[in-house]
Design a protein around this motif. Structure first.
Motif, short mmCIF file in Angstrom:
data_model
loop_
_atom_site.label_atom_id
_atom_site.label_comp_id
_atom_site.label_asym_id
_atom_site.label_seq_id
_atom_site.Cartn_x
_atom_site.Cartn_y
_atom_site.Cartn_z
N ILE B 10 9.26 -15.13 -10.29
CA ILE B 10 8.73 -14.10 -11.18
C ILE B 10 9.11 -12.73 -10.63
O ILE B 10 9.05 -12.48 -9.43
CB ILE B 10 7.19 -14.20 -11.26
CG1 ILE B 10 6.80 -15.53 -11.88
CG2 ILE B 10 6.61 -13.05 -12.04
CD1 ILE B 10 6.82 -15.57 -13.36
N VAL B 11 9.50 -11.86 -11.53
CA VAL B 11 9.79 -10.47 -11.17
C VAL B 11 8.84 -9.59 -11.99
O VAL B 11 8.87 -9.63 -13.21
CB VAL B 11 11.25 -10.10 -11.50
CG1 VAL B 11 11.49 -8.63 -11.24
CG2 VAL B 11 12.20 -10.94 -10.68
N ILE B 12 8.04 -8.84 -11.32
CA ILE B 12 7.11 -7.94 -12.01
C ILE B 12 7.50 -6.51 -11.69
O ILE B 12 7.63 -6.13 -10.53
CB ILE B 12 5.65 -8.20 -11.57
CG1 ILE B 12 5.22 -9.60 -11.98
CG2 ILE B 12 4.74 -7.16 -12.20
CD1 ILE B 12 3.78 -9.88 -11.69
N ASP B 13 7.69 -5.75 -12.75
CA ASP B 13 8.10 -4.36 -12.58
C ASP B 13 6.99 -3.50 -13.16
O ASP B 13 6.94 -3.28 -14.36
CB ASP B 13 9.41 -4.15 -13.35
CG ASP B 13 10.10 -2.88 -12.91
OD1 ASP B 13 11.32 -2.78 -13.14
OD2 ASP B 13 9.43 -2.01 -12.35
N GLY B 14 6.08 -3.06 -12.33
CA GLY B 14 4.97 -2.30 -12.87
C GLY B 14 3.82 -2.29 -11.90
O GLY B 14 4.00 -2.36 -10.69
N GLU B 15 2.63 -2.23 -12.42
CA GLU B 15 1.44 -2.11 -11.58
C GLU B 15 0.60 -3.36 -11.65
O GLU B 15 0.47 -3.96 -12.71
CB GLU B 15 0.56 -0.96 -12.09
CG GLU B 15 1.05 0.39 -11.68
CD GLU B 15 0.01 1.44 -12.00
OE1 GLU B 15 0.34 2.62 -11.86
OE2 GLU B 15 -1.11 1.08 -12.41
N ILE B 16 0.04 -3.74 -10.54
CA ILE B 16 -0.92 -4.83 -10.52
C ILE B 16 -2.23 -4.28 -9.99
O ILE B 16 -2.28 -3.77 -8.87
CB ILE B 16 -0.45 -5.99 -9.63
CG1 ILE B 16 0.92 -6.48 -10.07
CG2 ILE B 16 -1.45 -7.12 -9.67
CD1 ILE B 16 1.45 -7.59 -9.21
N ILE B 17 -3.27 -4.40 -10.79
CA ILE B 17 -4.58 -3.92 -10.37
C ILE B 17 -5.55 -5.07 -10.51
O ILE B 17 -5.55 -5.77 -11.51
CB ILE B 17 -5.05 -2.74 -11.26
CG1 ILE B 17 -3.98 -1.64 -11.23
CG2 ILE B 17 -6.37 -2.20 -10.78
CD1 ILE B 17 -4.28 -0.52 -12.19
N GLY B 18 -6.37 -5.30 -9.51
CA GLY B 18 -7.29 -6.41 -9.64
C GLY B 18 -8.44 -6.35 -8.67
O GLY B 18 -8.50 -5.50 -7.79
N GLU B 19 -9.34 -7.33 -8.84
CA GLU B 19 -10.51 -7.39 -7.98
C GLU B 19 -10.62 -8.75 -7.34
O GLU B 19 -11.72 -9.22 -7.07
CB GLU B 19 -11.77 -7.09 -8.81
CG GLU B 19 -11.81 -5.65 -9.25
CD GLU B 19 -12.89 -5.41 -10.28
OE1 GLU B 19 -13.74 -6.30 -10.43
OE2 GLU B 19 -12.87 -4.35 -10.93
N GLU B 20 -9.48 -9.40 -7.13
CA GLU B 20 -9.55 -10.69 -6.46
C GLU B 20 -8.32 -10.84 -5.58
O GLU B 20 -7.44 -10.00 -5.57
CB GLU B 20 -9.62 -11.81 -7.48
CG GLU B 20 -8.50 -11.81 -8.47
CD GLU B 20 -8.73 -12.83 -9.56
OE1 GLU B 20 -9.61 -12.62 -10.40
OE2 GLU B 20 -8.04 -13.85 -9.54
N ASP B 21 -8.28 -11.97 -4.87
CA ASP B 21 -7.15 -12.21 -3.97
C ASP B 21 -5.88 -12.41 -4.77
O ASP B 21 -5.90 -12.95 -5.88
CB ASP B 21 -7.41 -13.46 -3.12
CG ASP B 21 -8.57 -13.25 -2.18
OD1 ASP B 21 -9.06 -14.24 -1.61
OD2 ASP B 21 -8.98 -12.09 -2.01
N LEU B 22 -4.80 -12.03 -4.19
CA LEU B 22 -3.51 -12.16 -4.86
C LEU B 22 -2.50 -12.70 -3.86
O LEU B 22 -2.43 -12.24 -2.73
CB LEU B 22 -3.05 -10.79 -5.39
CG LEU B 22 -1.67 -10.68 -6.01
CD1 LEU B 22 -1.58 -11.51 -7.27
CD2 LEU B 22 -1.36 -9.24 -6.34
#
Lengths: 212, 104
Positions: B10-22
């Protein structure tokens, strides 16, 4: 670490803003804003929210999707699915209770219906950069055909065998029987024709296959 | 136990915002902001600024890292960028180039 073989999961509290592309299944419990391009399946879970242009092999929507979905295999909207946007796929399943607002495009309605078989998955090479854009071929509508002859034109199962490869340059030299129903196999060439044509050196060769 | 996994291809180009483990096994460009822990696996390539509670890096990271708790650079990782965290552990075999600021 958890070994989730070949599947990506976006958890419930995750928000991804941007472009996501890849060669594996993606399950969304959280939120994705942007674009999604996968060569495999997208599953939007009940808690998932996808505000994106989606281009995948197959999509199963149980949550909220705002955006157009284009799939090469099928799109399924389950009972909890809510979709605002256009969907384009050869096979579409909308369950009773789902809410859909948009255009539905299943391609050429006169072509023989695709059979319900699993399509081959593209081979995965780990660590190799393989953007889904290179693997995914966008669907294009076929050129318009003359109106159908008003006779029973449902081909027998035998006729849905793969179409013989045809060479565009020599098409003029084959007698095409226009009374044959559309969609049936090409008439077999006589041995003399085969011998004459194989002696020629063709500059351009086009092979037409049945659309997967 | 991590619930969110960004897979290998997977290629993600952007922002990742979260409240759990990644857990990142693929490629992420942009920004990652979590309230919990971030695990960057050996196959991961992260070109992003990271802002989380904990970070455990085994892959490749180019970008600044800000953690509210701990940053751990494990063996075979390659990090280029500044690290700002109250606790840092750099394991043997890790590659790192950047500033370290432990006065949060």
């Amino acid at each position: 670490m958890a070994e989730l073989a070949q599947e990506t999961v976006v958890g419930e509290t995750i928000i991804i803003t941007g472009d996501v592309q890849g060669d594996e299944n993606l399950t969304v419990y959280g939120r994705i804003d942007g674009t999604i391009a996968l060569s495999k399946h997208l599953t939007v879970a009940e808690s998932g929210i996808v505000k994106a242009e989606v281009q995948v092999q197959a999509a199963i929507v149980s949550g909220i999707v705002v955006g157009n979905i284009t799939a090469t295999d099928y799109i399924e909207i389950t009972v909890t699915g809510r979709l605002v946007g256009d969907i384009k796929a050869p096979r579409i399943i909308i369950a009773r209770g789902a809410r859909v607002n948009g255009m539905v495009d299943m391609g050429d309605l006169e072509a023989p219906r695709p059979t319900v078989t699993k399509t081959a998955r593209p081979q995965l090479t780990p660590n190799a950069p393989s953007p889904a854009a290179a693997v995914f071929k966008p669907m294009s509508l076929p050129t318009p055909r003359p109106p159908p002859i008003p006779v029973s034109r449902m081909p027998t199962p035998v006729n849905t065998a793969p179409i013989m490869p045809i060479h565009t340059e020599i098409e003029d030299e084959i007698d095409i029987d226009d009374s044959l129903p559309i969609g049936s196999a090409m008439p077999a060439m006589s041995p003399e024709t085969v011998a004459r044509l194989s002696a020629k050196r063709l500059k351009k060769k086009v092979v037409v296959r049945k659309r997967p | 136990m991590a619930n969110t996994v960004i897979g290998n291809s997977i290629v993600i180009d952007g922002e990742i915002i979260g409240e759990e483990d990644l857990v990142i096994q693929g490629t992420v460009k942009g920004r990652v902001a979590l309230k919990e822990s971030l695990f960057i696996e050996p196959t991961a390539v992260v070109e992003a600024d990271v802002d989380t509670q904990n970070v455990e890096i085994s892959g490749q990271v180019t970008g600044n890292i800000v953690a509210s708790n701990m940053v751990e650079l494990k063996t075979q990782c390659r990090v280029v960028g500044d690290i700002k965290a109250p606790r840092i552990r750099i394991g043997d075999g890790a590659s790192f180039k950047g500033n370290v600021d432990m006065d949060v």
